[in-house]
Design an enzyme around this catalytic site. Structure first.
Site, PDB file in Angstrom:
ATOM      1  N   CYS A 558       2.672 -16.365   3.637  1.00  0.00           N
ATOM      2  CA  CYS A 558       1.653 -16.084   4.510  1.00  0.00           C
ATOM      3  C   CYS A 558       1.486 -16.815   5.586  1.00  0.00           C
ATOM      4  CB  CYS A 558       0.407 -15.335   4.039  1.00  0.00           C
ATOM      5  SG  CYS A 558       0.719 -14.458   2.478  1.00  0.00           S
ATOM      6  N   THR A 559       2.144 -16.830   6.708  1.00  0.00           N
ATOM      7  CA  THR A 559       2.278 -18.086   7.599  1.00  0.00           C
ATOM      8  C   THR A 559       0.735 -18.177   8.161  1.00  0.00           C
ATOM      9  OG1 THR A 559       4.304 -17.207   8.222  1.00  0.00           O
ATOM     10  CG2 THR A 559       3.769 -19.235   9.312  1.00  0.00           C
TER      11      THR A 559
END
Ligand SMILES: [Zn+2]
Lengths: 689, 219
Positions: A558-559
């Site tokens: 989950c950048t």
């Protein structure tokens, strides 16, 4: 004065031409909604005419927004006409209502005002009019028809001669008339009917109509009126009812009279009255019985002289949606007029843009494109809006998250339409098949993948520009291949935590097309790479796309990026496209990385780099450019030609077979020869937590 | 150096003087007052209308006015009515320009709003307006006429008008007023509004009679 003997000529009168100002319809709409509601009763209104038009102009009777007020506000030198307006509720009643009756009723008011003397005291009653309307406020259509009633005498009105007063009177008389009129006007502003007494020594005096009885005995009695007509041979409409009044009131002592059709205009500082007409020897009709209404004429005719109502559509000045559109366009033109005369706004606004991904980047790019006047925007996404999204994804609000969340593309498009109803935005809920995310061999799964590919391919074909704004690296592979295969402009943006990359993919012309671009462009202090030799996103990555989410820890999956990053990158992506569209070579424009201010660019908006790589930690951008890579897994000739030959079957192999693309392009061999796998470490994603 | 700014009180005073001059010259300016719904104060603004004939070959308004339905036989033939429509005796195509001069409290300068309408009350699109205006002024090729013209809601009536954006007004006026003082001594234009009109009016077809300057210099 000459009477009898000489030949009488028939008088013909110039009818009024209705003229409405833009504010009139606005005010009528407001009153219909706020005051009249469904009432079809006649409402008070006031119009006016003037006698100061230059020759050749029509005899206008004007209605403006202030005509509804009591007392009405009219310009100086205006002669008010009392009127009434009927606003009907249906088009049927507008069409079928009894027009003869309306004409006669309005005519009867004038007839009664003449006979009971009201019109002698207030001669403006002679110019009473009626306006019949039907307002379709949903479509901004206004149907209307004016009646300017004129009463018929039993016999035609005739005169001995029609001359300009300049040809009959000397300068002294003209000046005296002008002076007499000015003092009459200041005593009786807005009164356009009077009696003129011209003495033998050339002095003129003007009197109100009610003073007629005392003036009738004088030798030089004339009827006068301010004449809206500009015709040399014909008086205007107001004279008709004045002559009827004279006949009804004074015919026992007056059967032939001279009439002054007073016209008075100033141009370039010079005042002229000499073009006024003098009708000598007008024969007054016989007095008619007050019990019987004379015949009446007066429905306004069209330019083919037919009695037909009119309809005007005012959506361009009343429909808020159209107002917003023209406002936006004019505002952009302002930029051109003020700053960049050669800016081609049309090239930008007519560009059809496909945005793959409706997250932070998609939202920001969509907004920025709207700011540039781009109308056709399609968003593709297959996820839903979650609670963490609205604070960063600028088209969503909290409400979009409830009950599982709306589909992102759909919510984004709804929001865009709220912001600007003129936008032609479409939402597509679809996923993009990716290499390394195996489709498998299940027939149903293959069918779905085939359908998704068809959807994306169709969209690519029907748009001019494709923005890659999704959150994984491998999801960019298919659209990169498709934009290359279909020769579309492709703008790519990807985000790291505090870094970003915005680039335009090298343009891949159709096989056999001569691009005409020179091999190397030599600029003032360096050289650029021609647009068709620039690399794509995958050209500089010497690994084929694989499942980048599989082996990552949570915060890699989950950048997370600094919130401002996507705004900066989204804006740069849009502006890069706009600059490119201003270049005469468009997508073939060579890369340009000169950062000196004085370097000349062929785009009026400045230089057009290949890539913009930004580092928020240093607030710095660099503008690298790179050549297309002949072993690229997405855009190399071998990939494109295999795709053109095999279509979906080729794609399926790429999705399902590990190392298929590396083997095909020769990358595997390259690996074997070197162990240099220095890859630009950029995660592509958005903050989809 | 003059500031190029104007207070509302000066604006009203200038406007009254201008109307007095206009009345003498028959030029048609009037001062109107409107009480806006959200304020107790009346707002004063100047209004002028000019009706101009446009060339026959000028693009017509495609949407208006339109006849609807069949001709109706509702009144008797009248020999005393002159049928001049469609005969070429009078201009069939005319456009009415409406100019409003309104005080802008935020810029502290006058702002010129204008519209042009066909007979039916429909607005003439901006690009057509320039075509109609071109015979009246010679600066057409300079590109200047486009400068600062944009669509804006009328601050009093809320309906769409075109307007000359006031962002450069005070700078231009400061230069003019200062130059006036230095070069012409006591012969400068006393009325700010008049100076302003002579500069900004002609770009949109609003020419100022030289007689105004004669009257102004005598006051
Ligand atoms: Zn490539």
């Amino acid at each position: 004065m000459a009477t009898g003997g000489a030949e009488q000529q028939m008088l013909q009168f110039v009818p009024f031409v209705s003229r409405l100002d833009a504010g009139f319809w606005h005010e009528l709409s407001r009153r219909k909604l706020e005051k009249y509601h469904l009432s079809e009763a006649a409402q008070y209104i006031s119009g006016y005419y003037t006698n100061n038009s230059v020759p050749g102009l029509p005899t206008n009777l004007l209605l403006e927004y202030s005509g509804f007020e009591k007392p009405p506000v009219h310009p100086p030198y205006a002669f008010p006409c009392p009127g009434s307006i009927i606003v009907l509720n249906t088009i049927e009643s507008f069409k079928t209502c009894d027009k003869r009756k309306i004409l006669e009723e309005t005519g009867r008011q004038i007839w009664d005002d003449i006979n009971d003397g009201s019109a002698v005291d207030d001669p403006s009653l002679l110019s009473r009019f009626m306006l019949l309307t039907f307002a379709d406020l949903k479509k901004y259509n206004f149907h209307y028809w004016f009646v300017f009633p004129a009463l018929f005498p039993n016999d035609p009105l005739t005169t001995l001669s029609i001359k300009t007063i300049g040809s009959v009177w000397n300068d002294q008389q003209l000046q005296s008339l002008q002076k007499a009129y000015d003092s009459f006007r200041s005593a009786h502003p807005g009164i356009g009917f009077f009696i003129v007494v011209m003495t033998d020594d050339g002095t003129a005096a003007l009197h109100e109509l009610r003073e007629a009885e005392t003036c009738l005995s004088t030798e030089k009695f004339m009827l006068g009126f301010c004449d809206p007509s500009t015709m040399e041979t014909n008086p205007g409409w107001p004279l008709r009812n004045l002559l009827i009044l004279a006949a009804q009131k004074w015919s026992d002592r007056l059967n032939v009279v001279d009439v002054l059709c007073y016209r008075d205009y100033t141009r370039d500082g010079r005042r002229l009255v000499s073009h006024s007409l003098l009708l000598e020897g007008v024969k007054l009709p016989d007095k008619m019985s007050t019990d019987v209404l004379p015949k009446v004429t007066g429905w306004e005719k069209n330019d083919k002289n037919k009695s037909v109502p009119k309809m005007v559509n005012l959506s361009s000045s009343m429909d808020p949606v159209r107002l917003a559109e023209s406002s936006v366009d004019l505002n952009l033109k302002l930029m051109r007029w003020r700053l960049i005369p050669s800016l081609d706004l049309e090239a930008v606004s007519s560009t059809k843009c496909l945005l793959l991904g409706a997250g932070t980047l998609g939202c920001n790019v969509a907004r920025c494109l709207m700011g540039w006047g781009v109308r056709h925007i399609t968003l593709l996404d297959n996820s839903t809006v979650s609670y963490s999204n609205p604070v960063r994804q600028s088209l969503f609000t909290f409400h979009d998250c409830s009950s599982g969340g709306k589909h992102k593309a759909k919510a984004a498009v709804e929001s865009m339409r709220l912001i600007f109803p003129g936008v032609k935005a479409e939402a597509v809920d679809s996923s993009i098949p990716m290499p390394g995310h195996s489709v498998g061999t299940n027939a149903e799964a293959i069918q779905k993948a085939r359908k998704d590919v068809e959807t994306v391919e169709k969209l690519v074909q029907t748009h001019d520009v494709v923005f890659l704004l999704m959150d994984t690296r491998e999801s960019r592979w298919l659209p990169t291949l498709l934009t290359s295969a279909h020769s579309k402009i492709c703008i790519n943006a990807a985000l790291g935590f505090d870094t970003y990359m915005v680039m335009r993919h090298g343009f891949r012309p159709q096989p056999g097309t001569e691009t005409g671009s020179p091999g190397v462009i030599v600029g003032g202090c360096g050289s650029g790479i021609p647009g068709d030799q620039l690399g794509c996103y995958f050209c500089s990555d010497v690994v084929a796309p694989t499942d980048s989410t599989r082996d990552r820890t949570l915060d890699q999956q989950c950048t997370v990026s600094r919130p401002g990053i996507s705004m900066v990158a989204g804006a740069l992506a849009t502006e890069l496209l706009v600059s490119l569209l201003q270049h005469p070579l468009k997508a073939l424009a060579p890369s340009d990385s000169h950062t000196e201010d004085d370097s000349e660019s062929e785009s009026c908006l400045g230089l057009i780099p290949h890539q913009i790589r930004g580092f928020m930690s240093r607030f710095q951008n660099v503008l690298p450019a790179s050549q297309a890579f002949d072993k690229c897994t997405a855009c190399s000739p071998v990939v494109l030609s295999r795709y053109r030959e095999e279509g979906f079957d080729f794609l399926l192999k790429a999705f399902n077979t590990p190392n298929f693309l590396e083997d095909l392009t020769g990358l595997s061999q390259l690996y074997a020869e070197t162990d240099d796998d220095q890859v630009w470490e950029l995660s592509d994603g958005e903050d989809d937590m | 150096m003059a500031t190029g700014l104007l207070t509302y009180e000066e604006f009203v005073r200038n406007a009254r003087d201008l109307v007095v001059m206009s009345d003498r010259l028959g030029d048609g300016w009037e001062l109107r007052h409107v009480r806006q719904t959200d304020g107790p104060e009346e707002t004063a603004f100047l209004v002028k209308r000019i009706c101009v004939a446009i060339a026959e070959e000028s693009p017509v308004d495609p949407e208006t006015p339109r006849d609807v339905g069949e001709p109706e036989n509702i009144e008797d033939e009248d020999p005393a009515t002159l049928h001049c429509r469609g005969t070429g005796k009078l201009s069939e195509k005319t456009v009415q320009f409406e100019y409003h001069v309104i005080y802008s409290p935020s810029y502290q300068v006058p702002v010129l709003f204008f519209t042009a309408t066909f007979h039916s009350g429909r607005l003439v699109p901006l690009k057509e307006i320039w075509k109609f205006l071109s015979p009246f002024h010679v600066t057409r090729d300079s590109g200047m006429e486009w400068e600062s013209v944009t669509q804006q809601e009328h601050p009093i009536f809320g309906r769409p008008f075109y307007h000359l954006h006031p962002c450069h007004t005070s700078n231009v006026m400061a230069t003019i007023l200062t130059a006036n003082k230095h070069e012409r001594g006591d012969r400068d234009i006393k009325n700010y509004l008049l100076s302003w009109l002579t500069i900004f009016g002609p770009t949109i077809g609003l020419n100022v009679l030289i007689d105004y300057l004669k009257i102004d210099s005598k006051t």
